[in-house]
Design an enzyme around this catalytic site. Structure first.
Site, PDB file in Angstrom:
ATOM      1  N   HIS A  65     -89.961 -43.229 -48.263  1.00  0.00           N
ATOM      2  CA  HIS A  65     -90.801 -43.297 -47.268  1.00  0.00           C
ATOM      3  C   HIS A  65     -90.462 -42.378 -45.956  1.00  0.00           C
ATOM      4  O   HIS A  65     -89.290 -42.223 -45.669  1.00  0.00           O
ATOM      5  CB  HIS A  65     -90.943 -44.767 -46.703  1.00  0.00           C
ATOM      6  CG  HIS A  65     -92.019 -45.487 -47.539  1.00  0.00           C
ATOM      7  ND1 HIS A  65     -92.120 -47.053 -47.712  1.00  0.00           N
ATOM      8  CD2 HIS A  65     -93.101 -44.993 -48.326  1.00  0.00           C
ATOM      9  CE1 HIS A  65     -93.068 -47.406 -48.530  1.00  0.00           C
ATOM     10  NE2 HIS A  65     -93.643 -46.083 -48.825  1.00  0.00           N
ATOM     11  N   ASP A  67     -90.267 -42.595 -42.651  1.00  0.00           N
ATOM     12  CA  ASP A  67     -89.329 -43.154 -41.723  1.00  0.00           C
ATOM     13  C   ASP A  67     -87.769 -43.114 -42.273  1.00  0.00           C
ATOM     14  O   ASP A  67     -86.979 -43.238 -41.490  1.00  0.00           O
ATOM     15  CB  ASP A  67     -89.771 -44.530 -41.118  1.00  0.00           C
ATOM     16  CG  ASP A  67     -89.862 -45.705 -42.318  1.00  0.00           C
ATOM     17  OD1 ASP A  67     -90.292 -45.322 -43.497  1.00  0.00           O
ATOM     18  OD2 ASP A  67     -89.404 -46.794 -41.895  1.00  0.00           O
ATOM     19  N   ASP A 211     -85.418 -50.604 -47.633  1.00  0.00           N
ATOM     20  CA  ASP A 211     -86.606 -51.611 -47.504  1.00  0.00           C
ATOM     21  C   ASP A 211     -86.800 -52.540 -48.581  1.00  0.00           C
ATOM     22  O   ASP A 211     -86.890 -52.269 -49.570  1.00  0.00           O
ATOM     23  CB  ASP A 211     -87.821 -50.877 -46.986  1.00  0.00           C
ATOM     24  CG  ASP A 211     -87.928 -50.085 -45.805  1.00  0.00           C
ATOM     25  OD1 ASP A 211     -86.766 -50.079 -45.132  1.00  0.00           O
ATOM     26  OD2 ASP A 211     -88.874 -49.402 -45.515  1.00  0.00           O
TER      27      ASP A 211
HETATM   28 ZN   LIG Z   1     -89.016 -48.391 -43.723  1.00  0.00          ZN
HETATM   29 ZN   LIG Z   2     -90.464 -48.290 -46.782  1.00  0.00          ZN
END
Ligand SMILES: [Zn+2]
Ligand SMILES: [Zn+2]
Length: 316
Positions: A65, A67, A211
């Site tokens: 991802h 981020d 995450d």
């Molecule tokens: Zn994240």
């Molecule tokens: Zn993520």
């Protein structure tokens, strides 16, 4: 070891939290820095610190991802401009190599050092004489890894005073005892290495998770850890969003750490909906489950002092 947070936000940067990046500073252990994730503008965050990009020797990317990785091209390019000439090892999920090499190729970015990209699977991803790092897949909307970093027990120190008191002459013979060799003195007495070497020192166990919603892999990776870095994107009130999007609440993160018998939680990946004034109440939701709960902020720093996690700040 010291853990230094360069970004602690979720999804997008905000004025007070940049996207995810953590430095495991192993300068004291002579391993430089290991970076975990490199959100956009991580190199800008480093400019507010005394950290040097060239000292980052490894980068572990939890998942693909944006981020967690949009800062990589800028960071690795600047590492080159700033005189980095030692190799950089990047570990991450399948796809990381294509993404980085494509970006470097299209932007004609040439690095002055060797870039080694390792697309990883579950299991041991790195081991040397001092450390062993294991990765497991967590529970997120795309493959997301967690890492368990174990420092192997450190050999005991040579008790020089004790050896000399036993009649061992100064000089190379001390080194032989230190290397585990038993020696015979001129008067015929035997001095065993174990009698003049102190107790081995336990290394640290650190867990850094990408995450995830609550899962067994997080508990296994966190088993008896000194410190667990777990995402806490939401609080109890917004808990439905956590289960909808593969994230966790701070209480769920604390429950994982408790179940694993680990000592402390450092929560990160905090939604920008939480203002600084909300953070103490947010932290308390974790503390309802676990005694030692920290909510990381950008430039927060954590170290182990006699096995206890201690927080400080390292900005400027
Ligand atoms: Zn994240
Ligand atoms: Zn993520």
């Amino acid at each position: 070891m010291e853990l230094q947070f360069l970004g602690t936000g979720a999804g997008m940067p905000s004025k007070i939290r940049n996207t995810t990046s953590i430095i495991l500073n192993l300068s004291a252990e002579e391993h430089g820095y290991w970076m975990f994730d490199c959100g956009e503008a991580t190199q800008h965050q480093m400019l507010h610190t005394t950290l040097k990009p060239r000292k980052v020797s490894k980068l572990f990317v939890t998942h693909l991802h944006g981020d967690h990785l949009f800062g990589i091209p800028g960071f690795i390019g600047s590492r080159s401009f700033l005189g980095g000439d030692s190799p950089l090892d990047i570990y991450g999920p399948v796809g990381i190599e294509e993404w980085i090499l494509t970006t470097l190729r299209i932007t004609k970015t040439h690095l002055t050092y060797k870039l080694r990209i390792h697309e990883i699977e579950e299991g041991i991803v790195f081991e040397d004489d001092e450390f062993i790092i294991t990765a497991r897949l967590l529970s997120h909307v795309i493959p997301s890894f967690g890492f368990r970093i174990v420092q192997k027990p450190l050999p005991g120190k040579l008790l020089i005073e004790k050896a000399i008191a036993a009649g061992v002459p100064k000089g190379p013979i001390l080194q032989r005892l230190k290397n585990g060799e038993d020696i015979v003195l001129e008067d015929g007495r035997i001095i065993t290495s174990t009698s003049v070497i102190g107790e081995p020192k336990q290394g640290f166990i650190l867990t850094i998770l990408g995450d995830t919603s609550s899962c067994d892999a997080s508990v296994q990776l966190s088993q008896n850890a000194d410190l667990v870095v777990h995402e806490a994107t939401f609080d109890n009130e917004t808990g439905q969003l956590a289960s909808d999007f593969g994230h966790s609440t701070i209480q769920q993160a604390a429950e994982i750490v408790k179940e694993a018998g680990a000592k402390a939680l450092v929560a990160t990946h905090i939604s920008s909906r939480f203002l600084p004034s909300d953070i103490e109440a947010f932290r308390k939701e974790g503390e309802a489950v676990l005694p030692k709960v920290f909510v990381a902020h950008d430039f927060a720093q954590y170290k182990l002092v006699n096995g206890e996690v201690v927080e400080s700040s390292f900005k400027k």
